[in-house]
Design an enzyme around this catalytic site. Sequence first.
Site, PDB file in Angstrom:
ATOM      1  N   ASP A   4       0.819  -1.209   0.000  1.00  0.00           N
ATOM      2  CA  ASP A   4       0.000   0.000   0.000  1.00  0.00           C
ATOM      3  C   ASP A   4       0.856   1.264   0.000  1.00  0.00           C
ATOM      4  O   ASP A   4       0.535   2.243  -0.687  1.00  0.00           O
ATOM      5  CB  ASP A   4      -0.928   0.014   1.216  1.00  0.00           C
ATOM      6  CG  ASP A   4      -2.200  -0.788   0.998  1.00  0.00           C
ATOM      7  OD1 ASP A   4      -2.327  -1.415  -0.074  1.00  0.00           O
ATOM      8  OD2 ASP A   4      -3.073  -0.781   1.886  1.00  0.00           O
ATOM      9  N   GLY A   5       1.955   1.260   0.764  1.00  0.00           N
ATOM     10  CA  GLY A   5       2.807   2.445   0.827  1.00  0.00           C
ATOM     11  C   GLY A   5       3.419   2.790  -0.518  1.00  0.00           C
ATOM     12  O   GLY A   5       3.480   3.963  -0.907  1.00  0.00           O
ATOM     13  N   ARG A  50       2.528   6.236  -2.663  1.00  0.00           N
ATOM     14  CA  ARG A  50       3.597   7.143  -3.114  1.00  0.00           C
ATOM     15  C   ARG A  50       3.568   7.295  -4.635  1.00  0.00           C
ATOM     16  O   ARG A  50       3.723   8.397  -5.169  1.00  0.00           O
ATOM     17  CB  ARG A  50       4.950   6.601  -2.645  1.00  0.00           C
ATOM     18  CG  ARG A  50       6.104   7.575  -2.846  1.00  0.00           C
ATOM     19  CD  ARG A  50       7.400   7.005  -2.282  1.00  0.00           C
ATOM     20  NE  ARG A  50       7.304   6.821  -0.840  1.00  0.00           N
ATOM     21  CZ  ARG A  50       7.297   5.637  -0.235  1.00  0.00           C
ATOM     22  NH1 ARG A  50       7.380   4.519  -0.946  1.00  0.00           N
ATOM     23  NH2 ARG A  50       7.213   5.563   1.064  1.00  0.00           N
ATOM     24  N   ASN A  84      -3.228   9.900   1.076  1.00  0.00           N
ATOM     25  CA  ASN A  84      -3.740   9.483   2.385  1.00  0.00           C
ATOM     26  C   ASN A  84      -3.957  10.654   3.323  1.00  0.00           C
ATOM     27  O   ASN A  84      -5.072  10.903   3.765  1.00  0.00           O
ATOM     28  CB  ASN A  84      -2.768   8.497   3.047  1.00  0.00           C
ATOM     29  CG  ASN A  84      -3.187   7.052   2.887  1.00  0.00           C
ATOM     30  OD1 ASN A  84      -4.173   6.760   2.211  1.00  0.00           O
ATOM     31  ND2 ASN A  84      -2.451   6.158   3.492  1.00  0.00           N
ATOM     32  N   ASP A  85      -2.865  11.348   3.644  1.00  0.00           N
ATOM     33  CA  ASP A  85      -2.993  12.371   4.677  1.00  0.00           C
ATOM     34  C   ASP A  85      -1.827  13.346   4.666  1.00  0.00           C
ATOM     35  O   ASP A  85      -0.744  13.075   4.150  1.00  0.00           O
ATOM     36  CB  ASP A  85      -3.100  11.729   6.065  1.00  0.00           C
ATOM     37  CG  ASP A  85      -2.007  10.683   6.336  1.00  0.00           C
ATOM     38  OD1 ASP A  85      -0.841  10.942   5.994  1.00  0.00           O
ATOM     39  OD2 ASP A  85      -2.332   9.609   6.870  1.00  0.00           O
ATOM     40  N   ASP A 115       0.402  15.870  20.255  1.00  0.00           N
ATOM     41  CA  ASP A 115       1.469  15.424  19.356  1.00  0.00           C
ATOM     42  C   ASP A 115       1.283  15.936  17.938  1.00  0.00           C
ATOM     43  O   ASP A 115       2.190  15.818  17.112  1.00  0.00           O
ATOM     44  CB  ASP A 115       1.538  13.897  19.332  1.00  0.00           C
ATOM     45  CG  ASP A 115       2.190  13.327  20.584  1.00  0.00           C
ATOM     46  OD1 ASP A 115       2.736  14.118  21.377  1.00  0.00           O
ATOM     47  OD2 ASP A 115       2.158  12.094  20.774  1.00  0.00           O
ATOM     48  N   THR A 153      -8.364   4.819   6.809  1.00  0.00           N
ATOM     49  CA  THR A 153      -7.981   3.521   7.370  1.00  0.00           C
ATOM     50  C   THR A 153      -6.483   3.446   7.666  1.00  0.00           C
ATOM     51  O   THR A 153      -5.978   2.368   7.970  1.00  0.00           O
ATOM     52  CB  THR A 153      -8.363   2.381   6.407  1.00  0.00           C
ATOM     53  OG1 THR A 153      -7.806   2.637   5.111  1.00  0.00           O
ATOM     54  CG2 THR A 153      -9.877   2.256   6.277  1.00  0.00           C
ATOM     55  N   TYR A 213      -3.240   6.236   9.269  1.00  0.00           N
ATOM     56  CA  TYR A 213      -2.869   6.859  10.544  1.00  0.00           C
ATOM     57  C   TYR A 213      -4.101   7.392  11.271  1.00  0.00           C
ATOM     58  O   TYR A 213      -4.195   7.322  12.503  1.00  0.00           O
ATOM     59  CB  TYR A 213      -1.866   7.981  10.269  1.00  0.00           C
ATOM     60  CG  TYR A 213      -1.111   8.508  11.468  1.00  0.00           C
ATOM     61  CD1 TYR A 213      -1.212   7.913  12.723  1.00  0.00           C
ATOM     62  CD2 TYR A 213      -0.267   9.606  11.332  1.00  0.00           C
ATOM     63  CE1 TYR A 213      -0.504   8.401  13.808  1.00  0.00           C
ATOM     64  CE2 TYR A 213       0.457  10.101  12.410  1.00  0.00           C
ATOM     65  CZ  TYR A 213       0.327   9.497  13.643  1.00  0.00           C
ATOM     66  OH  TYR A 213       1.036   9.984  14.713  1.00  0.00           O
ATOM     67  N   SER A 220      -5.499   4.705  13.390  1.00  0.00           N
ATOM     68  CA  SER A 220      -4.662   4.441  14.562  1.00  0.00           C
ATOM     69  C   SER A 220      -4.855   5.504  15.639  1.00  0.00           C
ATOM     70  O   SER A 220      -4.727   5.217  16.835  1.00  0.00           O
ATOM     71  CB  SER A 220      -3.186   4.387  14.161  1.00  0.00           C
ATOM     72  OG  SER A 220      -2.951   3.367  13.216  1.00  0.00           O
TER      73      SER A 220
END
Length: 285
Positions: free
Chosen positions: A66-67, A71, A139-140, A169, A180, A182, A185
């Site tokens: 997925d990463g 990218r 994603n974000d 943080d 779905t 970060y 999480s």
Amino acid sequence: MKKFAIIVNALKDRNLAETRRLCSYITTRGGSCFYLISVDEKEGIQKVQAHDIPKDTECILVLGGDGTLIRAARDTVECGVPLIGVNMGTLGYLCELEESSVYEAVDALMHNEYMLEERMMLSGYRPEDSGEPARRALNDIVIHRTGTLSLVSLTVYVNGQYLNTFQGDGIILSTPTGSTAYNLSAGGPIVDPKAELLLLTPINSHTLTPRSIVIDAQDEITVEAGSRRDLRDDTAEVSFDGDHGWLLHAGECIQIRKARERAKILKFSKISFLEILRKKMQTFH
């Protein structure tokens, strides 16, 4: 489709064995193919850009996980070529194909048997960088503390109107696709990837009632880095899909909005997002 490009994570495809087999298979079927390396041991992450993709390319096969797909989608979006991911890592949400199914999928692509799904992306830029292009994320975009353990103070405005000052943080600004990742999480909601909205989720917020906020996709968000010390030497880091973007010093800001471009993801399965989600929830409950 006959003209293919492969973007490969060489840490997942050691010695590029699968990449070369796939290129050979496409060539024997009357197509054309070449590959670009996205990640390897010596150079680490190597940015593949839109101008690296020939104009006549019809499909990008992304080998990795997925990463790697995220990218590749982000960095090649300007060329408008659709992508499909081949999972060579752990279980993910985006990569539809496995090594065992990729050859059957190539045959289907060559017969134009596929579905196209478009995904919303984010665009972020700093007003003071007037000559620099905006950076994108599938994603974000995350604004977070740097190496120290101290909290960061981030003031958020929506369309110029003050929303809130978050201390913790950091904060995550996520697309539905990234809900779905970060965002999940950090306790944020899961959203259908075809939706049109932005999610703002605080990270370890210094409050008893941290909550995600759903924002209209047409809104512009401004995040200003504040200071919790008299020296005003606080910094926050901005990351795009997990990759470093830049540092924000106290008083500096980033503006984030829905990107003009949309990621194009090819699909074969008619299984709905809800069914995929249900299966993953059963697996990782």
